[in-house]
Scaffold this active site. Structure first.
Site, PDB file in Angstrom:
ATOM      1  N   SER A 133       0.863  -1.178   0.000  1.00  0.00           N
ATOM      2  CA  SER A 133       0.000   0.000   0.000  1.00  0.00           C
ATOM      3  C   SER A 133       0.907   1.236   0.000  1.00  0.00           C
ATOM      4  O   SER A 133       1.783   1.359   0.848  1.00  0.00           O
ATOM      5  CB  SER A 133      -0.874  -0.046   1.253  1.00  0.00           C
ATOM      6  OG  SER A 133      -1.657   1.107   1.363  1.00  0.00           O
ATOM      7  N   LYS A 159      -0.970  -0.815  -4.445  1.00  0.00           N
ATOM      8  CA  LYS A 159      -2.226  -0.112  -4.104  1.00  0.00           C
ATOM      9  C   LYS A 159      -1.880   1.337  -3.807  1.00  0.00           C
ATOM     10  O   LYS A 159      -0.996   1.614  -2.993  1.00  0.00           O
ATOM     11  CB  LYS A 159      -2.855  -0.791  -2.890  1.00  0.00           C
ATOM     12  CG  LYS A 159      -3.819   0.060  -2.077  1.00  0.00           C
ATOM     13  CD  LYS A 159      -4.605  -0.805  -1.099  1.00  0.00           C
ATOM     14  CE  LYS A 159      -4.764  -0.147   0.257  1.00  0.00           C
ATOM     15  NZ  LYS A 159      -5.511  -1.020   1.202  1.00  0.00           N
ATOM     16  N   LEU A 160      -2.551   2.243  -4.503  1.00  0.00           N
ATOM     17  CA  LEU A 160      -2.324   3.673  -4.272  1.00  0.00           C
ATOM     18  C   LEU A 160      -3.435   4.219  -3.402  1.00  0.00           C
ATOM     19  O   LEU A 160      -4.619   4.028  -3.695  1.00  0.00           O
ATOM     20  CB  LEU A 160      -2.319   4.440  -5.607  1.00  0.00           C
ATOM     21  CG  LEU A 160      -1.311   4.008  -6.665  1.00  0.00           C
ATOM     22  CD1 LEU A 160      -1.456   4.906  -7.907  1.00  0.00           C
ATOM     23  CD2 LEU A 160       0.119   4.077  -6.126  1.00  0.00           C
ATOM     24  N   LYS A 161      -3.053   4.919  -2.361  1.00  0.00           N
ATOM     25  CA  LYS A 161      -4.038   5.628  -1.565  1.00  0.00           C
ATOM     26  C   LYS A 161      -4.472   6.853  -2.372  1.00  0.00           C
ATOM     27  O   LYS A 161      -3.606   7.544  -2.956  1.00  0.00           O
ATOM     28  CB  LYS A 161      -3.409   6.067  -0.239  1.00  0.00           C
ATOM     29  CG  LYS A 161      -3.137   4.899   0.707  1.00  0.00           C
ATOM     30  CD  LYS A 161      -4.444   4.306   1.200  1.00  0.00           C
ATOM     31  CE  LYS A 161      -4.247   3.410   2.392  1.00  0.00           C
ATOM     32  NZ  LYS A 161      -5.528   2.866   2.888  1.00  0.00           N
ATOM     33  N   ASP A 187      -7.274   2.919  -3.081  1.00  0.00           N
ATOM     34  CA  ASP A 187      -8.027   2.877  -1.820  1.00  0.00           C
ATOM     35  C   ASP A 187      -8.313   4.306  -1.374  1.00  0.00           C
ATOM     36  O   ASP A 187      -7.392   5.087  -1.134  1.00  0.00           O
ATOM     37  CB  ASP A 187      -7.203   2.145  -0.746  1.00  0.00           C
ATOM     38  CG  ASP A 187      -7.962   1.973   0.570  1.00  0.00           C
ATOM     39  OD1 ASP A 187      -9.139   2.389   0.654  1.00  0.00           O
ATOM     40  OD2 ASP A 187      -7.366   1.413   1.515  1.00  0.00           O
ATOM     41  N   ASN A 189     -10.395   5.127   1.340  1.00  0.00           N
ATOM     42  CA  ASN A 189     -10.772   5.252   2.756  1.00  0.00           C
ATOM     43  C   ASN A 189     -11.965   6.198   2.940  1.00  0.00           C
ATOM     44  O   ASN A 189     -11.934   7.118   3.770  1.00  0.00           O
ATOM     45  CB  ASN A 189      -9.587   5.696   3.626  1.00  0.00           C
ATOM     46  CG  ASN A 189      -8.546   4.600   3.781  1.00  0.00           C
ATOM     47  OD1 ASN A 189      -7.468   4.678   3.205  1.00  0.00           O
ATOM     48  ND2 ASN A 189      -8.874   3.565   4.526  1.00  0.00           N
ATOM     49  N   GLU A 212     -11.129   0.551  -3.661  1.00  0.00           N
ATOM     50  CA  GLU A 212     -11.462   0.130  -2.296  1.00  0.00           C
ATOM     51  C   GLU A 212     -12.143   1.278  -1.546  1.00  0.00           C
ATOM     52  O   GLU A 212     -11.628   2.400  -1.538  1.00  0.00           O
ATOM     53  CB  GLU A 212     -10.157  -0.283  -1.608  1.00  0.00           C
ATOM     54  CG  GLU A 212     -10.287  -0.792  -0.191  1.00  0.00           C
ATOM     55  CD  GLU A 212      -8.917  -1.202   0.373  1.00  0.00           C
ATOM     56  OE1 GLU A 212      -7.940  -1.365  -0.409  1.00  0.00           O
ATOM     57  OE2 GLU A 212      -8.815  -1.345   1.602  1.00  0.00           O
ATOM     58  N   ASP A 237     -13.889  -2.254   2.444  1.00  0.00           N
ATOM     59  CA  ASP A 237     -13.002  -2.463   3.593  1.00  0.00           C
ATOM     60  C   ASP A 237     -13.788  -2.039   4.839  1.00  0.00           C
ATOM     61  O   ASP A 237     -14.484  -2.852   5.458  1.00  0.00           O
ATOM     62  CB  ASP A 237     -11.721  -1.626   3.366  1.00  0.00           C
ATOM     63  CG  ASP A 237     -10.765  -1.613   4.551  1.00  0.00           C
ATOM     64  OD1 ASP A 237     -11.092  -2.194   5.593  1.00  0.00           O
ATOM     65  OD2 ASP A 237      -9.672  -0.997   4.458  1.00  0.00           O
ATOM     66  N   LYS A 261      -9.969  -7.921   6.929  1.00  0.00           N
ATOM     67  CA  LYS A 261      -9.013  -7.588   7.998  1.00  0.00           C
ATOM     68  C   LYS A 261      -9.556  -8.203   9.279  1.00  0.00           C
ATOM     69  O   LYS A 261     -10.618  -7.782   9.752  1.00  0.00           O
ATOM     70  CB  LYS A 261      -8.922  -6.080   8.192  1.00  0.00           C
ATOM     71  CG  LYS A 261      -8.194  -5.321   7.108  1.00  0.00           C
ATOM     72  CD  LYS A 261      -8.200  -3.829   7.422  1.00  0.00           C
ATOM     73  CE  LYS A 261      -7.553  -3.041   6.290  1.00  0.00           C
ATOM     74  NZ  LYS A 261      -7.859  -1.600   6.397  1.00  0.00           N
ATOM     75  N   GLY A 289      -4.288  -4.907   5.625  1.00  0.00           N
ATOM     76  CA  GLY A 289      -3.235  -4.723   6.628  1.00  0.00           C
ATOM     77  C   GLY A 289      -3.506  -3.487   7.456  1.00  0.00           C
ATOM     78  O   GLY A 289      -4.233  -2.571   7.023  1.00  0.00           O
TER      79      GLY A 289
HETATM   80  O1  SMG Z   1      -0.467  -2.881   6.671  1.00  0.00           O
HETATM   81  O2  SMG Z   1       0.245  -2.326   4.707  1.00  0.00           O
HETATM   82  C1  SMG Z   1      -0.498  -2.173   5.650  1.00  0.00           C
HETATM   83  C2  SMG Z   1      -1.508  -1.047   5.587  1.00  0.00           C
HETATM   84  C3  SMG Z   1      -2.355  -1.146   4.382  1.00  0.00           C
HETATM   85  O3  SMG Z   1      -3.421   0.700   3.402  1.00  0.00           O
HETATM   86  C4  SMG Z   1      -3.396  -0.057   4.319  1.00  0.00           C
HETATM   87  N1  SMG Z   1      -4.302  -0.026   5.318  1.00  0.00           N
HETATM   88  O4  SMG Z   1      -7.536   1.216   4.532  1.00  0.00           O
HETATM   89  O5  SMG Z   1      -6.565  -0.546   3.921  1.00  0.00           O
HETATM   90  C5  SMG Z   1      -6.553   0.486   4.559  1.00  0.00           C
HETATM   91  C6  SMG Z   1      -5.363   0.948   5.367  1.00  0.00           C
HETATM   92  C7  SMG Z   1      -5.732   1.196   6.800  1.00  0.00           C
HETATM   93  C8  SMG Z   1      -4.628   1.696   7.648  1.00  0.00           C
HETATM   94  S1  SMG Z   1      -4.093   3.246   7.182  1.00  0.00           S
HETATM   95  C9  SMG Z   1      -3.210   4.000   8.437  1.00  0.00           C
HETATM   96 MG    MG Z   2      -8.568   0.152   2.996  1.00  0.00          MG
END
Ligand code: SMG
Ligand code: MG
Length: 366
Positions: A133, A159-161, A187, A189, A212, A237, A261, A289
């Site tokens: 990520s 995966k790009l935020k 993703d 969020n 996501e 998610d 998760k 994760g």
């Molecule tokens: O453990 O690599 C990891 C984090 C992966 O992007 C990740 N997690 O929304 O999926 C998600 C985020 C939640 C935590 S962001 C601080």
């Molecule tokens: Mg996510």
């Protein structure tokens, strides 16, 4: 199994680099680690709650409070993971706190009988392909450098935020630089609303594996409406906190892929139930994760080896986030991590490393 005591330990783990998402920037992790002690041995559970309730409503201080006040006092005399799950059910929410306790009990139980998490859950592979990520960056050149390093390390999926203002352009730049074969997903969020549907449809041009959690956590109906306007598959998610949520999302057409998760759904038993439900519906799943230490990572890798986990997870190596992990580090080999085979989660914290990062510790005698 009789539990004689539980240690609640807080550790502070500095991140190698800040990790930015649509809800904030993390520079270190404040983590609650549970150690359950029984006459037959001990078991570990990592709580994935963050310090602030921004990813979800849970946060570490809240997890400590609900564990001490409600969940630990509710533990049955003869505790196995299923009985613990049942005993915690009357208390609403707090899935991350529940998951930590259930996992520690399950670890103790499996260690006592010499069975690994992977074998118990039904893993059918010895190693899993890993994705990574990548946080929101200040500029596209910086993002391309970062993605390039991960690709060079061997990660098989990026995966790009994303967030409003950081979506089409970074995705286009990564596609152009790394080519059509790169497995790529995004993703958000929960950073968008249905009013952004036309804009998000712009992502359809980039052949993403999935988008996501584009919309609010509690809005399955609008995710279903968005799904009808995109060709990019929607993966949920934050919205999925139970097998019932997954069933509702699938029925409504709100998700065609699910991020599992264990912390978010209350533990590995519920995670397995969601996996089984998704397999029955032909819905692919992958393991998410929460910047876990080696303890949480070990159990996640076992879960990610179940047959329905057909997409690479956010199961990256220890060094993705930490220079020094509290266990032997997980090291990527050919883009994969080995599923631990030892009893329970198959790994132990290294005492000196654990001590070095501990900020407080409390012993609850039962
Ligand atoms: O453990 O690599 C990891 C984090 C992966 O992007 C990740 N997690 O929304 O999926 C998600 C985020 C939640 C935590 S962001 C601080
Ligand atoms: Mg996510």
């Amino acid at each position: 199994m009789k539990i004689t005591g539980i240690e609640l330990r807080r550790i502070a783990m500095p991140l190698r680099a800040p990790f930015r998402t649509s809800f904030g920037v993390a520079t270190s992790r404040d983590i609650l680690v549970l150690r359950v002690v029984t006459p037959e041995g001990e078991g570990w559970g990592e709580c994935v709650a963050m310090s602030e309730p921004r990813y979800s409503s849970e946060y570490v201080d809240g997890a400590v409070e609900v564990l001490k006040r409600f969940l630990i006092p509710a533990l049955p005399d003869n505790a196995d993971a299923h009985a613990v799950k049942r005993a915690m059910k009357p208390f609403k929410g707090h899935n991350m706190a529940k998951a930590a306790l259930e996992t520690a009990v399950l670890d103790a139980q499996l260690r006592a009988r010499g069975e690994s998490f992977g074998a118990y859950l039904g893993a059918d592979r010895e190693s899993v392909p890993c994705g990574v990520s990548v946080g929101i960056m200040d500029s596209i050149p910086e993002l391309l450098d970062s993605v390039g390093e991960f690709v060079d390390e061997g990660y098989v999926r990026i995966k790009l935020k994303i967030e409003p203002g950081w979506d089409l352009a970074p995705v286009r730049a990564v596609r152009e630089r790394f080519g059509d074969d790169l497995l790529l997903q995004v993703d958000a969020n929960a950073a968008y609303t249905l009013a952004d549907a036309r804009h998000l449809a712009g992502l359809d041009a980039f052949d993403l594996l999935l988008i996501e959690q584009p919309l609010a956590d509690d809005d399955l109906v609008q995710h279903a409406a968005l799904a009808r306007r995109l060709t990019t598959p929607i993966c949920l998610d934050e919205s999925i906190e139970s097998a019932e949520d997954a069933a509702a999302a699938i029925t409504l057409g709100a998700a065609s892929i699910v991020n599992i998760k264990p912390g978010r759904v209350g533990g590995y038993l519920e995670a397995k139930a969601i996996h089984d439900l998704c397999v029955a519906h032909g819905v692919p799943v992958w393991c998410g994760g929460m910047l876990e230490t080696g303890l949480g990572r070990a159990a996640n890798i076992a879960l990610a080896a179940l047959p329905g986990f057909t997409l690479p997870g956010d199961t990256s190596a220890s060094r993705r986030y930490y220079d020094t992990d509290i266990t032997e580090p997980f090291v990527l080999a050919d883009g994969r991590l080995d599923v631990p085979t030892g009893p329970g989660i198959g790994i132990d914290p290294l005492p000196e490393l654990l001590r070095d990062v501990t900020t407080s510790s409390e012993w609850i005698k039962l």
